[in-house]
Design a protein around this motif. Structure first.
Motif, PDB file in Angstrom:
ATOM      1  N   ARG A   5      -5.426  97.096 -35.420  1.00 12.88           N
ATOM      2  CA  ARG A   5      -5.254  96.128 -35.746  1.00 12.88           C
ATOM      3  C   ARG A   5      -6.732  95.816 -34.800  1.00 12.88           C
ATOM      4  O   ARG A   5      -7.932  94.934 -35.628  1.00 12.88           O
ATOM      5  CB  ARG A   5      -4.207  95.153 -36.257  1.00 12.88           C
ATOM      6  CG  ARG A   5      -3.181  95.185 -36.863  1.00 12.88           C
ATOM      7  CD  ARG A   5      -2.105  94.455 -36.938  1.00 12.88           C
ATOM      8  NE  ARG A   5      -1.296  94.914 -38.070  1.00 12.88           N
ATOM      9  CZ  ARG A   5       0.307  95.020 -38.588  1.00 12.88           C
ATOM     10  NH1 ARG A   5       0.387  94.277 -37.147  1.00 12.88           N
ATOM     11  NH2 ARG A   5       0.834  95.493 -39.092  1.00 12.88           N
ATOM     12  N   THR A  62      -9.467 104.932 -51.714  1.00 14.06           N
ATOM     13  CA  THR A  62      -8.420 103.573 -52.734  1.00 14.06           C
ATOM     14  C   THR A  62      -8.148 102.796 -54.201  1.00 14.06           C
ATOM     15  O   THR A  62      -7.148 102.603 -54.627  1.00 14.06           O
ATOM     16  CB  THR A  62      -9.748 102.040 -52.409  1.00 14.06           C
ATOM     17  OG1 THR A  62     -10.409 102.250 -50.790  1.00 14.06           O
ATOM     18  CG2 THR A  62      -9.631 101.232 -52.181  1.00 14.06           C
ATOM     19  N   VAL A  89     -11.354  95.542 -43.637  1.00 13.30           N
ATOM     20  CA  VAL A  89     -10.140  94.110 -43.939  1.00 13.30           C
ATOM     21  C   VAL A  89      -9.306  95.097 -44.902  1.00 13.30           C
ATOM     22  O   VAL A  89      -8.237  94.375 -44.530  1.00 13.30           O
ATOM     23  CB  VAL A  89     -11.363  93.557 -45.140  1.00 13.30           C
ATOM     24  CG1 VAL A  89     -10.720  92.420 -45.373  1.00 13.30           C
ATOM     25  CG2 VAL A  89     -12.265  93.173 -44.016  1.00 13.30           C
ATOM     26  N   TYR A  90      -9.563  95.633 -45.964  1.00  9.91           N
ATOM     27  CA  TYR A  90      -8.915  95.960 -46.844  1.00  9.91           C
ATOM     28  C   TYR A  90      -7.355  97.359 -45.787  1.00  9.91           C
ATOM     29  O   TYR A  90      -5.819  96.864 -45.578  1.00  9.91           O
ATOM     30  CB  TYR A  90      -8.497  97.667 -47.345  1.00  9.91           C
ATOM     31  CG  TYR A  90      -8.640  97.849 -48.328  1.00  9.91           C
ATOM     32  CD1 TYR A  90      -7.244  96.924 -49.657  1.00  9.91           C
ATOM     33  CD2 TYR A  90      -8.244  99.279 -48.534  1.00  9.91           C
ATOM     34  CE1 TYR A  90      -6.458  97.934 -50.658  1.00  9.91           C
ATOM     35  CE2 TYR A  90      -7.082  99.980 -49.555  1.00  9.91           C
ATOM     36  CZ  TYR A  90      -5.928  98.828 -51.146  1.00  9.91           C
ATOM     37  OH  TYR A  90      -5.832  99.606 -51.593  1.00  9.91           O
ATOM     38  N   LEU A  92      -6.803  96.279 -42.751  1.00  7.75           N
ATOM     39  CA  LEU A  92      -5.932  95.413 -42.060  1.00  7.75           C
ATOM     40  C   LEU A  92      -5.118  94.707 -42.829  1.00  7.75           C
ATOM     41  O   LEU A  92      -4.037  94.530 -42.573  1.00  7.75           O
ATOM     42  CB  LEU A  92      -6.766  94.103 -41.815  1.00  7.75           C
ATOM     43  CG  LEU A  92      -6.552  93.145 -40.442  1.00  7.75           C
ATOM     44  CD1 LEU A  92      -6.075  93.887 -38.992  1.00  7.75           C
ATOM     45  CD2 LEU A  92      -8.200  92.809 -40.213  1.00  7.75           C
ATOM     46  N   VAL A  93      -5.525  94.089 -43.885  1.00  5.04           N
ATOM     47  CA  VAL A  93      -4.751  93.128 -44.506  1.00  5.04           C
ATOM     48  C   VAL A  93      -3.488  94.432 -45.269  1.00  5.04           C
ATOM     49  O   VAL A  93      -2.631  93.715 -44.559  1.00  5.04           O
ATOM     50  CB  VAL A  93      -4.619  92.880 -46.138  1.00  5.04           C
ATOM     51  CG1 VAL A  93      -4.425  92.916 -47.277  1.00  5.04           C
ATOM     52  CG2 VAL A  93      -6.346  92.268 -45.557  1.00  5.04           C
ATOM     53  N   LEU A  94      -3.554  95.091 -45.589  1.00  3.61           N
ATOM     54  CA  LEU A  94      -2.541  96.555 -45.934  1.00  3.61           C
ATOM     55  C   LEU A  94      -1.105  96.599 -44.569  1.00  3.61           C
ATOM     56  O   LEU A  94       0.243  97.168 -44.527  1.00  3.61           O
ATOM     57  CB  LEU A  94      -2.395  98.056 -45.854  1.00  3.61           C
ATOM     58  CG  LEU A  94      -3.536  97.870 -47.167  1.00  3.61           C
ATOM     59  CD1 LEU A  94      -3.932  99.411 -47.783  1.00  3.61           C
ATOM     60  CD2 LEU A  94      -2.835  97.945 -48.698  1.00  3.61           C
ATOM     61  N   THR A  95      -2.106  97.326 -43.000  1.00  5.65           N
ATOM     62  CA  THR A  95      -1.041  96.985 -42.018  1.00  5.65           C
ATOM     63  C   THR A  95      -0.215  95.739 -42.051  1.00  5.65           C
ATOM     64  O   THR A  95       0.919  95.605 -41.179  1.00  5.65           O
ATOM     65  CB  THR A  95      -1.646  97.433 -40.477  1.00  5.65           C
ATOM     66  OG1 THR A  95      -2.915  96.000 -41.043  1.00  5.65           O
ATOM     67  CG2 THR A  95      -3.181  98.891 -40.633  1.00  5.65           C
ATOM     68  N   VAL A  96      -0.827  94.260 -41.860  1.00  2.00           N
ATOM     69  CA  VAL A  96       0.262  93.382 -42.245  1.00  2.00           C
ATOM     70  C   VAL A  96       1.457  93.804 -43.430  1.00  2.00           C
ATOM     71  O   VAL A  96       2.039  93.186 -43.513  1.00  2.00           O
ATOM     72  CB  VAL A  96      -0.365  91.859 -42.143  1.00  2.00           C
ATOM     73  CG1 VAL A  96       0.131  90.842 -41.950  1.00  2.00           C
ATOM     74  CG2 VAL A  96      -1.648  92.300 -40.904  1.00  2.00           C
ATOM     75  N   LYS A  97       0.964  93.763 -44.320  1.00  3.71           N
ATOM     76  CA  LYS A  97       1.812  94.061 -45.471  1.00  3.71           C
ATOM     77  C   LYS A  97       2.818  94.684 -45.948  1.00  3.71           C
ATOM     78  O   LYS A  97       3.549  94.105 -45.896  1.00  3.71           O
ATOM     79  CB  LYS A  97       0.405  93.571 -46.893  1.00  3.71           C
ATOM     80  CG  LYS A  97       1.538  94.718 -48.211  1.00  3.71           C
ATOM     81  CD  LYS A  97       0.332  94.388 -49.593  1.00  3.71           C
ATOM     82  CE  LYS A  97       1.250  94.772 -50.732  1.00  3.71           C
ATOM     83  NZ  LYS A  97       0.843  95.175 -51.685  1.00  3.71           N
ATOM     84  N   HIS A  98       2.476  95.541 -45.432  1.00  2.00           N
ATOM     85  CA  HIS A  98       3.302  96.900 -45.588  1.00  2.00           C
ATOM     86  C   HIS A  98       3.750  96.907 -43.819  1.00  2.00           C
ATOM     87  O   HIS A  98       4.423  97.693 -43.194  1.00  2.00           O
ATOM     88  CB  HIS A  98       2.738  98.169 -45.191  1.00  2.00           C
ATOM     89  CG  HIS A  98       2.814  98.335 -47.046  1.00  2.00           C
ATOM     90  ND1 HIS A  98       3.852  97.695 -47.740  1.00  2.00           N
ATOM     91  CD2 HIS A  98       1.175  98.500 -47.436  1.00  2.00           C
ATOM     92  CE1 HIS A  98       2.701  97.800 -48.903  1.00  2.00           C
ATOM     93  NE2 HIS A  98       1.036  98.326 -48.865  1.00  2.00           N
ATOM     94  N   ARG A  99       3.281  95.933 -42.602  1.00  2.00           N
ATOM     95  CA  ARG A  99       4.365  95.883 -41.376  1.00  2.00           C
ATOM     96  C   ARG A  99       4.423  96.834 -40.930  1.00  2.00           C
ATOM     97  O   ARG A  99       5.816  97.392 -39.909  1.00  2.00           O
ATOM     98  CB  ARG A  99       5.827  95.176 -41.586  1.00  2.00           C
ATOM     99  CG  ARG A  99       6.015  93.911 -41.853  1.00  2.00           C
ATOM    100  CD  ARG A  99       7.321  93.768 -42.256  1.00  2.00           C
ATOM    101  NE  ARG A  99       7.704  92.537 -43.230  1.00  2.00           N
ATOM    102  CZ  ARG A  99       8.666  92.051 -43.790  1.00  2.00           C
ATOM    103  NH1 ARG A  99       9.520  93.114 -43.902  1.00  2.00           N
ATOM    104  NH2 ARG A  99       8.769  91.003 -44.977  1.00  2.00           N
TER     105      ARG A  99
END
Length: 109
Positions: A5, A62, A89-90, A92-99
């Motif tokens: 991240r 993607t 960005v994509y 980073l968002v996915l790593t947060v969304k999927h923990r």
């Protein structure tokens, strides 16, 4: 996951700043320069062609990850034209969304 991240955030910041500087200095019309280098068949063109294939793979992944849905095709187009800036960005968002679940990040649910 923290290091990934941080790396993605660093890519976003550095590439954004660099892009603004280049755009202000050279203008925002990249495509003629990009394809001219490819047509000249030199090392800059080789790099651009290689990069174009990487952009295409990123766009296909993607879109595939999103099951080629309407949203997936839009995201794939953004990947094709947005390059590393979009992909960072994509991801980073996915790593947060999927923990941090990398299977979910890479393959989807």
């Amino acid at each position: 996951m923290v290091l990934l991240r941080l790396w993605l955030f660093l890519v976003i910041v550095v590439l954004s700043i660099y892009t603004v500087i280049v755009g202000q200095g050279d203008g925002w019309n990249l495509l003629p320069i990009f394809f001219k280098d490819i047509m000249n068949v030199g090392w800059p063109g080789q790099f651009n062609l290689d990069f174009l294939f990487m952009l295409t793979l990123s766009a296909l992944w993607t879109a595939w990850r999103n099951r080629f849905s309407a949203a997936g095709l839009v995201l794939g187009s953004l990947a094709l034209f947005g390059g590393s800036l979009f992909l960072s960005v994509y991801l980073l968002v996915l790593t947060v969304k999927h923990r941090g679940d990398m299977n979910a990040v890479l393959i989807g649910k």
